[in-house]
Design an enzyme around this catalytic site. Structure first.
Site, PDB file in Angstrom:
ATOM      1  N   SER A  75       7.136 -23.066  11.081  1.00 37.99           N
ATOM      2  CA  SER A  75       6.148 -23.754  11.922  1.00 37.99           C
ATOM      3  C   SER A  75       4.719 -23.555  11.468  1.00 37.99           C
ATOM      4  CB  SER A  75       6.248 -23.232  13.353  1.00 37.99           C
ATOM      5  OG  SER A  75       7.558 -23.341  13.793  1.00 37.99           O
ATOM      6  N   THR A 108       0.402 -21.026  22.450  1.00 37.26           N
ATOM      7  CA  THR A 108       1.415 -21.660  21.611  1.00 37.26           C
ATOM      8  C   THR A 108       2.291 -22.505  22.514  1.00 37.26           C
ATOM      9  OG1 THR A 108       3.224 -21.281  20.038  1.00 37.26           O
ATOM     10  CG2 THR A 108       2.997 -19.664  21.795  1.00 37.26           C
ATOM     11  N   GLY A 109       2.863 -23.557  21.968  1.00 38.03           N
ATOM     12  CA  GLY A 109       3.731 -24.392  22.782  1.00 38.03           C
ATOM     13  C   GLY A 109       3.396 -25.860  22.651  1.00 38.03           C
ATOM     14  N   THR A 111       3.126 -21.810  16.871  1.00 34.20           N
ATOM     15  CA  THR A 111       1.859 -21.593  16.196  1.00 34.20           C
ATOM     16  C   THR A 111       1.590 -20.106  16.083  1.00 34.20           C
ATOM     17  OG1 THR A 111       0.922 -23.605  17.059  1.00 34.20           O
ATOM     18  CG2 THR A 111      -0.638 -21.878  16.525  1.00 34.20           C
ATOM     19  N   ARG A 125      -1.367 -37.158  14.159  1.00 33.98           N
ATOM     20  CA  ARG A 125      -1.450 -36.283  15.335  1.00 33.98           C
ATOM     21  C   ARG A 125      -2.110 -34.946  14.974  1.00 33.98           C
ATOM     22  NH1 ARG A 125       0.817 -30.975  17.089  1.00 33.98           N
ATOM     23  NH2 ARG A 125       1.241 -31.156  19.309  1.00 33.98           N
ATOM     24  N   THR A 151      -1.024 -23.760  12.148  1.00 30.64           N
ATOM     25  CA  THR A 151       0.274 -24.378  12.456  1.00 30.64           C
ATOM     26  C   THR A 151       0.469 -25.636  11.630  1.00 30.64           C
ATOM     27  OG1 THR A 151       1.642 -25.205  14.299  1.00 30.64           O
ATOM     28  CG2 THR A 151      -0.665 -25.826  14.328  1.00 30.64           C
TER      29      THR A 151
END
Ligand code: ASP
Length: 358
Positions: free
Chosen positions: A68, A274-275, A223, A251, A241
């Site tokens: 990631s 993060t998420g 991340t 994006r 990330t």
């Protein structure tokens, strides 16, 4: 008057000699612990909080933490890997961020160059890449044969899952898609019920979380978000990330957005997130949590409140926040995912892991 001078002198002296504890935390554990260890080593060797963030995040970029961070994974809809990163100096609120970087692999250092060599905050895409060339980075594509084979498998699965909404064709086939006419499902709702409470009235394009994409596979995202405190007491934070797997080309996520990806204030503390960045960035959770710590909440309370604030509107979003204050208390909170962060300090026995209850 004499007493006043005396006290001032003592305080000034104390400020010069006071040596605080080095501290590092990052949003994840496991393969991310090398990054925590490297950042801590940097601080212990006399590096600054910013050096710690840069060196720590760079380790994850090189080691491609959890697929990631760094090059060679998470293709976008055009089969490219693109990188986002940010670094923030908690002493003076200086920030450098980059987004949608395809031709370079060391995004955290590029972000630091933006901070040092420009008076701007966020550079993206081609312009950011031109800047990288100008400051001497050598080109090295973030896309590899692995990126392309992950992309090919996704194409073979009819480009499922993806991040398009309100485009019926996108639920079963690859693009290009045509949007004509605007489907009624894309029209704004008047209100939205969450736990029998109306959370919003009016507005356009109320969108749900990307829960299916994010909850399905932990490795589809993660991340590195890092906070460091050096022996002068200076705080810094940073993120790096390659964003969401199968993101729409172009994006940019939450990670390079100040207050969303991370936030640092040397007088208060720092937080990192993060998420599901597309949902989380709407709430600036790192900034919000630092603000709560400033008003006296503990890092755990502030993290929980920041996560609660998002979950009230998007109950199924996946994400987490970690925070540390200037007394080196630290904590975190998560929603819809199991989550452990790592930290290291002068008084910890190497890198330690804290599992956060959901
Ligand atoms: N927040 C990142 C993004 O949305 C990904 C992650 O942390 O999992 O790009």
């Amino acid at each position: 008057m004499l007493i006043k001078i005396g006290i001032t002198a003592i305080v000034a002296f104390a400020a010069v000699v006071s040596c605080k504890e080095n501290f590092v935390m990052n949003t994840w554990s496991g393969v991310f612990e090398d990054a925590t260890a490297e950042a801590y080593r940097t601080l212990a060797n006399g590096g600054s909080a910013l050096d710690g963030v840069e060196n720590g995040c760079r380790i994850c970029e090189t080691e491609q933490c959890d697929t990631s961070v760094g090059y060679g994974n998470h293709p976008d809809t055009r089969s490219h890997t693109s990188l986002d990163a940010m670094i923030m100096d908690g002493d003076n609120f200086d920030v450098g961020s980059v987004g949608f970087i395809r031709k370079y692999r060391n995004a955290i250092t590029l972000a630091r160059y933006v901070m040092v060599y420009t008076s701007q905050t966020l550079l993206v895409g081609e312009g950011a890449e031109e800047f990288a060339q100008m400051v001497g980075f050598s080109e090295d594509s973030a896309t590899t044969s692995n990126t392309v084979s992950v992309y090919d498998a996704w194409r073979d699965a009819n480009c499922q899952p993806n991040f398009y909404e309100n485009i019926p064709a996108a639920t079963s086939q690859c693009g290009p898609y045509h949007i004509d006419p605007l489907p009624s499902s894309a029209v704004a709702k008047d209100s939205w019920q969450v736990n029998s409470t109306t959370v919003r009235v009016s507005g356009v394009g109320l969108r749900g979380g990307n829960e299916k994409l994010w909850a399905a596979n932990r490795e589809d995202h993660d991340t590195i978000g890092m906070i460091t405190i050096d022996s002068n007491g200076s705080l810094a934070c940073g993120t790096s990330t390659n964003g969401a797997n199968h993101k729409i080309a172009g994006r940019v996520g939450d990670s390079p957005i100040t207050g969303a990806g991370c936030y640092a204030d040397t007088t208060v503390g720092g937080c990192a997130a993060t998420g599901d960045g597309d949902v989380m960035m709407r709430f600036l959770p790192a900034f919000y949590a630092v603000t709560l710590m400033e008003s006296g909440q503990s890092p755990t309370q502030a993290s929980q409140a920041a996560i609660r604030r998002i979950a009230k509107v998007f109950p199924t979003f996946s994400g987490a926040v970690v925070c540390v204050n200037t007394d080196l208390f630290h904590g975190g909170a998560s929603n819809n995912m199991s989550f452990s962060y790592s930290y290291a300090s002068d008084s910890s026995d190497g890198v330690q892991v804290v599992t956060v209850a959901e």
